[in-house]
Write an enzyme that holds these catalytic residues in place. Structure first.
Site, short mmCIF file in Angstrom:
data_model
loop_
_atom_site.label_atom_id
_atom_site.label_comp_id
_atom_site.label_asym_id
_atom_site.label_seq_id
_atom_site.Cartn_x
_atom_site.Cartn_y
_atom_site.Cartn_z
N GLY A 1 0.86 -1.54 0.07
CA GLY A 1 0.19 -0.05 0.00
C GLY A 1 1.30 1.25 -0.07
O GLY A 1 1.94 1.78 0.74
N ASN B 1 -4.42 4.06 10.82
CA ASN B 1 -5.25 4.65 11.65
C ASN B 1 -6.52 3.85 12.00
O ASN B 1 -6.77 3.28 11.10
CB ASN B 1 -5.59 6.22 11.55
N SER C 1 -7.26 14.79 6.36
CA SER C 1 -7.39 13.88 5.63
C SER C 1 -8.67 13.13 5.24
O SER C 1 -8.85 13.48 3.58
CB SER C 1 -6.35 12.66 5.55
N ASN D 1 -11.39 14.49 11.96
CA ASN D 1 -11.66 14.28 10.82
C ASN D 1 -13.29 14.38 10.36
O ASN D 1 -13.36 14.72 9.39
CB ASN D 1 -11.15 12.55 10.72
N LYS E 1 -5.16 8.36 19.51
CA LYS E 1 -5.39 9.10 18.27
C LYS E 1 -6.36 8.64 17.17
O LYS E 1 -7.45 9.74 16.58
CB LYS E 1 -4.19 7.64 17.13
N GLY F 1 0.55 4.09 -1.34
CA GLY F 1 -0.16 5.96 -1.64
C GLY F 1 0.09 6.61 -1.13
O GLY F 1 1.98 6.94 -0.75
N ALA F 2 0.36 7.39 -0.31
CA ALA F 2 0.84 8.64 0.80
C ALA F 2 1.92 8.28 1.53
O ALA F 2 3.20 8.39 1.13
CB ALA F 2 -0.04 9.61 1.01
P1 NAD Z 1 -3.74 6.65 0.25
O1 NAD Z 1 -5.43 6.55 0.04
O2 NAD Z 1 -2.94 7.99 -0.14
O3 NAD Z 1 -3.51 5.31 -0.19
C1 NAD Z 1 -4.01 4.18 0.05
C2 NAD Z 1 -3.66 3.77 -1.02
O4 NAD Z 1 -5.46 4.20 -2.03
C3 NAD Z 1 -3.31 3.49 -2.46
O5 NAD Z 1 -2.85 1.81 -2.70
C4 NAD Z 1 -2.96 3.86 -2.88
O6 NAD Z 1 -2.05 3.76 -4.42
C5 NAD Z 1 -4.78 4.55 -3.23
N1 NAD Z 1 -4.94 5.64 -3.97
C6 NAD Z 1 -4.78 7.12 -3.73
N2 NAD Z 1 -5.18 7.95 -4.32
C7 NAD Z 1 -5.61 7.36 -5.37
C8 NAD Z 1 -6.27 8.03 -6.07
N3 NAD Z 1 -6.60 9.39 -6.54
N4 NAD Z 1 -7.12 6.80 -7.25
C9 NAD Z 1 -7.09 5.90 -6.67
N5 NAD Z 1 -6.49 5.27 -5.74
C10 NAD Z 1 -5.63 6.15 -4.76
O7 NAD Z 1 -3.48 6.29 2.24
P2 NAD Z 1 -2.44 7.29 2.91
O8 NAD Z 1 -3.47 8.54 2.78
O9 NAD Z 1 -1.08 6.93 3.32
O10 NAD Z 1 -3.38 6.15 4.77
C11 NAD Z 1 -2.73 4.79 4.50
C12 NAD Z 1 -3.10 5.01 6.24
O11 NAD Z 1 -2.61 5.67 6.92
C13 NAD Z 1 -5.33 5.02 6.37
O12 NAD Z 1 -4.73 4.18 7.33
C14 NAD Z 1 -4.17 6.58 6.96
O13 NAD Z 1 -5.88 6.96 8.26
C15 NAD Z 1 -2.72 6.05 7.42
N6 NAD Z 1 -2.26 7.44 7.80
C16 NAD Z 1 -2.02 8.47 6.77
C17 NAD Z 1 -2.17 10.04 7.25
C18 NAD Z 1 -1.45 11.35 6.21
O14 NAD Z 1 -1.63 12.44 6.25
N7 NAD Z 1 -1.71 10.58 4.87
C19 NAD Z 1 -0.92 10.21 8.87
C20 NAD Z 1 -1.57 9.30 10.17
C21 NAD Z 1 -1.84 7.55 9.30
#
Ligand code: NAD
Length: 310
Positions: free
Chosen positions: A7, A105, A258, A195, A187, A9-10
């Site tokens: 996973g 989270n 977020s 949120n 948290k 993503g961000a």
């Molecule tokens: P994210 O949404 O950026 O990524 C998660 C998945 O979604 C990945 O597979 C990603 O490629 C996909 N994705 C993202 N944007 C997309 C789009 N536009 N179209 C299609 N797919 C897409 O998730 P995140 O923010 O990295 O969060 C991951 C975990 O970490 C979650 O449980 C979140 O609550 C937690 N978290 C995030 C943050 C933060 O600042 N981002 C902070 C603390 C905890």
């Protein structure tokens, strides 16, 4: 030591980038095709605390992980509702020695993860780092930590120490949590108030704090969370937590949480069922009422439907 970010993503690509920069053998894995292609073709472009980095970091599409690859450590970073799908694709690439780290989270992810690995293999935690995606292959990471981690059972303590070391080597500020469950529930107080309410009210944190009615809602949601947290033997002081939340909202005032960005800006489904929804569900399992959290979860679902969130 082979590390996978399942996973990416961000936050996943952010943690992956820090590990890669500090010499770890780390591979990003994701299912979002355009993001995977962008990184495979042009590398990861990431801003880390304002500094632009361009990293030729290995990346697999989740459908193309080579059969014989086995990971020593897996960091799970999907959104909560994608966790099962991610565990299914990573399962052939882990064994009884793999350490699985979950600092996502949400509540009780370990109930699902323990269907794939033994409890001592799971390192659970929370992080204060924040991250976002501008476009496929372009992300940012902000913060200085800490990443608090802990074991779910005492047999897992050595694995937690290994992960703290890795996080510290990668300058991600790993900390052994004094009380893992308390960290997780605290948290949840942040995510379950800021949120959810900023998303329903379509406002930033400063605006949320300007309304006495909104503050009253923060208090009521927190009161229920604090009550339900007692099922994990966590005893938070309601007034102290409330003060902490109001103060935090003031400090990061212009920020839109977020969940707001996912749902209001990008029409993506939220993790509400794993935050306020989970509080209500766990409460029900233990005969503790949490009607405000239940209502908040339903409000977010209604908004997801209105916006045709995917
Ligand atoms: P994210 O949404 O950026 O990524 C998660 C998945 O979604 C990945 O597979 C990603 O490629 C996909 N994705 C993202 N944007 C997309 C789009 N536009 N179209 C299609 N797919 C897409 O998730 P995140 O923010 O990295 O969060 C991951 C975990 O970490 C979650 O449980 C979140 O609550 C937690 N978290 C995030 C943050 C933060 O600042 N981002 C902070 C603390 C905890």
């Amino acid at each position: 030591m082979k590390i996978a970010i399942a996973g990416s993503g961000a936050l996943g690509s952010g943690f992956g980038a820090k590990l890669f920069q500090n010499g770890y053998d780390v591979t990003l894995i994701d299912s979002w095709e355009s993001h995977v292609k962008a990184i495979q073709t042009n590398g990861l472009h990431i801003d880390i605390n304002g500094e632009h980095c361009h990293l030729e970091i290995p990346m697999y599409d989740s459908r193309d992980i080579p059969e014989d690859v086995l990971y020593d450590v897996v960091f799970l970073f999907p959104k909560s509702m994608q966790l099962k799908e991610v565990l299914d694709y990573i399962q052939p690439h882990i064994n009884q020695s793999t350490i699985v780290v979950c600092t996502m989270n949400g509540l009780k992810h370990e109930r699902l993860i323990e269907q794939y690995v033994e409890l001592p293999q799971i390192v659970r935690g929370v992080t204060t780092w924040t991250a976002g995606i501008e476009s496929p292959g372009y992300t940012h990471l902000m913060g200085s930590g800490p990443v608090e981690v802990g074991a779910l059972v005492t047999e897992g303590t050595d694995n937690v120490k290994t992960i703290v070391d890795i996080l510290n080597q990668a300058e991600l500020n790993g900390v052994l949590s004094d009380d893992l469950h308390q960290s997780i529930w605290k948290k949840i107080c942040v995510n379950g108030t800021a949120n959810a309410l900023c998303t329903i009210l379509e406002c930033n944190l400063a605006t949320l704090n300007q309304s006495d009615d909104a503050k009253n809602l923060i208090y009521k949601i927190t009161q229920e969370i604090v009550h339900v947290a007692t099922i994990d033997d966590v005893h938070l002081n309601l007034d102290e937590v409330f003060e902490y939340l109001i103060d935090l909202n003031d400090k990061v005032g212009p920020h839109y949480p977020s969940m707001y960005q996912d749902l209001i800006n990008n029409h993506r489904k939220t993790e509400i069922d794993y935050i306020n929804g989970a509080v209500a569900r766990l409460g029900m399992e233990h005969h503790i009422d949490a009607p405000v959290n239940h209502f908040v979860a339903n409000m977010i679902h209604a908004k997801e439907q209105q916006l045709d969130a995917q």
